[in-house]
Design a protein around this motif. Structure first.
Motif, PDB file in Angstrom:
ATOM      1  N   ALA A  29       0.836  -1.207   0.000  1.00 36.11           N
ATOM      2  CA  ALA A  29       0.000   0.000   0.000  1.00 36.11           C
ATOM      3  C   ALA A  29       0.870   1.257   0.000  1.00 36.11           C
ATOM      4  O   ALA A  29       0.579   2.226  -0.703  1.00 36.11           O
ATOM      5  N   LEU A  30       1.947   1.228   0.787  1.00 33.65           N
ATOM      6  CA  LEU A  30       2.857   2.379   0.822  1.00 33.65           C
ATOM      7  C   LEU A  30       3.575   2.537  -0.517  1.00 33.65           C
ATOM      8  O   LEU A  30       3.796   3.651  -0.982  1.00 33.65           O
ATOM      9  N   ALA A  31       3.906   1.424  -1.153  1.00 32.44           N
ATOM     10  CA  ALA A  31       4.546   1.473  -2.476  1.00 32.44           C
ATOM     11  C   ALA A  31       3.617   2.156  -3.477  1.00 32.44           C
ATOM     12  O   ALA A  31       4.052   3.015  -4.256  1.00 32.44           O
ATOM     13  N   ALA A  32       2.350   1.810  -3.451  1.00 27.37           N
ATOM     14  CA  ALA A  32       1.383   2.426  -4.361  1.00 27.37           C
ATOM     15  C   ALA A  32       1.246   3.922  -4.090  1.00 27.37           C
ATOM     16  O   ALA A  32       1.081   4.719  -5.013  1.00 27.37           O
ATOM     17  N   GLU A  33       1.352   4.303  -2.818  1.00 26.04           N
ATOM     18  CA  GLU A  33       1.197   5.699  -2.417  1.00 26.04           C
ATOM     19  C   GLU A  33       2.411   6.547  -2.786  1.00 26.04           C
ATOM     20  O   GLU A  33       2.275   7.731  -3.077  1.00 26.04           O
ATOM     21  N   THR A  34       3.595   5.948  -2.768  1.00 21.95           N
ATOM     22  CA  THR A  34       4.842   6.710  -2.962  1.00 21.95           C
ATOM     23  C   THR A  34       5.484   6.536  -4.329  1.00 21.95           C
ATOM     24  O   THR A  34       6.344   7.330  -4.705  1.00 21.95           O
ATOM     25  N   GLY A  35       5.136   5.469  -5.028  1.00 18.39           N
ATOM     26  CA  GLY A  35       5.800   5.192  -6.300  1.00 18.39           C
ATOM     27  C   GLY A  35       7.111   4.438  -6.139  1.00 18.39           C
ATOM     28  O   GLY A  35       7.799   4.159  -7.114  1.00 18.39           O
ATOM     29  N   LEU A  36       7.464   4.093  -4.911  1.00 16.67           N
ATOM     30  CA  LEU A  36       8.654   3.273  -4.642  1.00 16.67           C
ATOM     31  C   LEU A  36       8.224   1.807  -4.646  1.00 16.67           C
ATOM     32  O   LEU A  36       7.061   1.498  -4.393  1.00 16.67           O
ATOM     33  N   THR A  37       9.140   0.899  -4.903  1.00 20.19           N
ATOM     34  CA  THR A  37       8.774  -0.517  -4.907  1.00 20.19           C
ATOM     35  C   THR A  37       8.715  -1.051  -3.479  1.00 20.19           C
ATOM     36  O   THR A  37       9.374  -0.524  -2.571  1.00 20.19           O
ATOM     37  N   SER A  38       7.960  -2.126  -3.296  1.00 26.98           N
ATOM     38  CA  SER A  38       7.890  -2.779  -1.984  1.00 26.98           C
ATOM     39  C   SER A  38       9.265  -3.258  -1.548  1.00 26.98           C
ATOM     40  O   SER A  38       9.625  -3.173  -0.370  1.00 26.98           O
ATOM     41  N   SER A  39      10.041  -3.749  -2.488  1.00 27.75           N
ATOM     42  CA  SER A  39      11.395  -4.218  -2.191  1.00 27.75           C
ATOM     43  C   SER A  39      12.271  -3.080  -1.679  1.00 27.75           C
ATOM     44  O   SER A  39      12.997  -3.231  -0.694  1.00 27.75           O
ATOM     45  N   THR A  40      12.206  -1.930  -2.349  1.00 22.62           N
ATOM     46  CA  THR A  40      12.988  -0.767  -1.912  1.00 22.62           C
ATOM     47  C   THR A  40      12.566  -0.338  -0.511  1.00 22.62           C
ATOM     48  O   THR A  40      13.403  -0.070   0.351  1.00 22.62           O
ATOM     49  N   LEU A  41      11.253  -0.280  -0.278  1.00 25.30           N
ATOM     50  CA  LEU A  41      10.754   0.109   1.045  1.00 25.30           C
ATOM     51  C   LEU A  41      11.228  -0.858   2.123  1.00 25.30           C
ATOM     52  O   LEU A  41      11.644  -0.440   3.212  1.00 25.30           O
ATOM     53  N   SER A  42      11.180  -2.144   1.839  1.00 23.05           N
ATOM     54  CA  SER A  42      11.634  -3.147   2.793  1.00 23.05           C
ATOM     55  C   SER A  42      13.119  -2.969   3.103  1.00 23.05           C
ATOM     56  O   SER A  42      13.531  -3.015   4.267  1.00 23.05           O
ATOM     57  N   ARG A  43      13.919  -2.756   2.072  1.00 24.46           N
ATOM     58  CA  ARG A  43      15.365  -2.588   2.271  1.00 24.46           C
ATOM     59  C   ARG A  43      15.666  -1.292   3.033  1.00 24.46           C
ATOM     60  O   ARG A  43      16.586  -1.254   3.848  1.00 24.46           O
ATOM     61  N   LEU A  44      14.891  -0.242   2.797  1.00 24.40           N
ATOM     62  CA  LEU A  44      15.060   1.005   3.563  1.00 24.40           C
ATOM     63  C   LEU A  44      14.739   0.766   5.041  1.00 24.40           C
ATOM     64  O   LEU A  44      15.491   1.172   5.925  1.00 24.40           O
ATOM     65  N   GLU A  45      13.599   0.102   5.299  1.00 25.73           N
ATOM     66  CA  GLU A  45      13.183  -0.153   6.682  1.00 25.73           C
ATOM     67  C   GLU A  45      14.160  -1.054   7.422  1.00 25.73           C
ATOM     68  O   GLU A  45      14.349  -0.913   8.627  1.00 25.73           O
ATOM     69  N   ASN A  46      14.793  -1.990   6.717  1.00 23.92           N
ATOM     70  CA  ASN A  46      15.740  -2.915   7.349  1.00 23.92           C
ATOM     71  C   ASN A  46      17.166  -2.368   7.398  1.00 23.92           C
ATOM     72  O   ASN A  46      18.064  -3.063   7.878  1.00 23.92           O
ATOM     73  N   GLY A  47      17.372  -1.155   6.887  1.00 29.71           N
ATOM     74  CA  GLY A  47      18.701  -0.553   6.929  1.00 29.71           C
ATOM     75  C   GLY A  47      19.664  -1.134   5.905  1.00 29.71           C
ATOM     76  O   GLY A  47      20.875  -0.900   5.989  1.00 29.71           O
ATOM     77  N   LYS A  48      19.156  -1.877   4.937  1.00 26.69           N
ATOM     78  CA  LYS A  48      20.024  -2.487   3.922  1.00 26.69           C
ATOM     79  C   LYS A  48      20.234  -1.573   2.725  1.00 26.69           C
ATOM     80  O   LYS A  48      21.026  -1.881   1.838  1.00 26.69           O
ATOM     81  N   LEU A  49      19.511  -0.445   2.698  1.00 27.57           N
ATOM     82  CA  LEU A  49      19.639   0.520   1.618  1.00 27.57           C
ATOM     83  C   LEU A  49      19.744   1.904   2.232  1.00 27.57           C
ATOM     84  O   LEU A  49      18.929   2.272   3.086  1.00 27.57           O
ATOM     85  N   ARG A  50      20.745   2.650   1.829  1.00 28.00           N
ATOM     86  CA  ARG A  50      20.928   4.016   2.319  1.00 28.00           C
ATOM     87  C   ARG A  50      19.908   4.912   1.623  1.00 28.00           C
ATOM     88  O   ARG A  50      19.842   4.958   0.396  1.00 28.00           O
TER      89      ARG A  50
END
Length: 191
Positions: A29-50
């Motif tokens: 749902a957040l991916a649809a709202e922001t235009g970011l992918t679910s994978s990117t959001l997950s990696r951001l939340e887990n600290g695996k992506l700066r």
């Protein structure tokens, strides 16, 4: 990246996760709202992506928070409190304290009784004190019903089934102190 930048960015993932969970929305749902992918959001939340500015801007907009809150920007020395109202279950909550833990202060505005959604009695850990600023308030506490007006206050253990709402066709405005760990508000005159 220097140590300060690393420290600022290190906590972004946890803050992003907490904001999303507080809104009870999925990564999809957040991916649809922001235009970011679910994978990117997950990696951001887990600290695996700066995080980049291009990612943080739509996230701040989606969550309704300033960019400074996402990166925990250091205070500017401005002593003013910048209030950010939050709408919950038909009423408005304005947090007045920003520190974690302890007794928290809120301004709460309940809509007129006719437009207020039917609420059930609730229980949770904590202790609540409130002061009626404007309007009339109905407090259902266990088997008792109380009506309070401007200048009146109430306090109770929130493990007792309770519900607070406007008592009439006008909004009700309260100053509320809440201690999640059961702390009570101790008011004493200065001597």
């Amino acid at each position: 990246m220097n140590a300060t930048e690393h420290d600022v960015l290190a906590g972004v993932g946890a803050r992003l996760r907490a904001l999303r969970q507080a809104r009870s929305i999925s990564l999809a749902a957040l991916a649809a709202e922001t235009g970011l992918t679910s994978s990117t959001l997950s990696r951001l939340e887990n600290g695996k992506l700066r995080p980049t500015l291009e990612q943080l801007l739509p996230l701040a907009r989606a969550h309704g928070v300033p960019l400074d809150d996402l990166v925990a920007a250091p205070p500017t020395g401005d002593p003013r409190i910048h209030l950010r109202p939050i709408r919950r279950a038909g009423f408005t909550v304005v947090p007045l304290t920003r520190r974690p833990g302890g007794v928290q202060a809120y301004k709460v505005i309940y809509p007129p009784a006719a437009s207020s959604p039917a609420a059930v009695l609730q229980t949770h850990d904590g202790y609540e004190w409130f002061y009626v600023l404007n309007g009339r308030v109905r407090l259902d506490l266990g088997d008792q019903v109380y009506e309070l007006g401007p200048g009146e206050a109430a306090e109770f253990d929130t493990r007792t089934p309770h519900r607070i709402a406007s008592a009439d066709a006008q909004p009700a405005e309260l100053l509320t102190l809440f201690g999640a760990q059961g702390e009570r508000a101790h008011l004493s005159p200065h001597g």
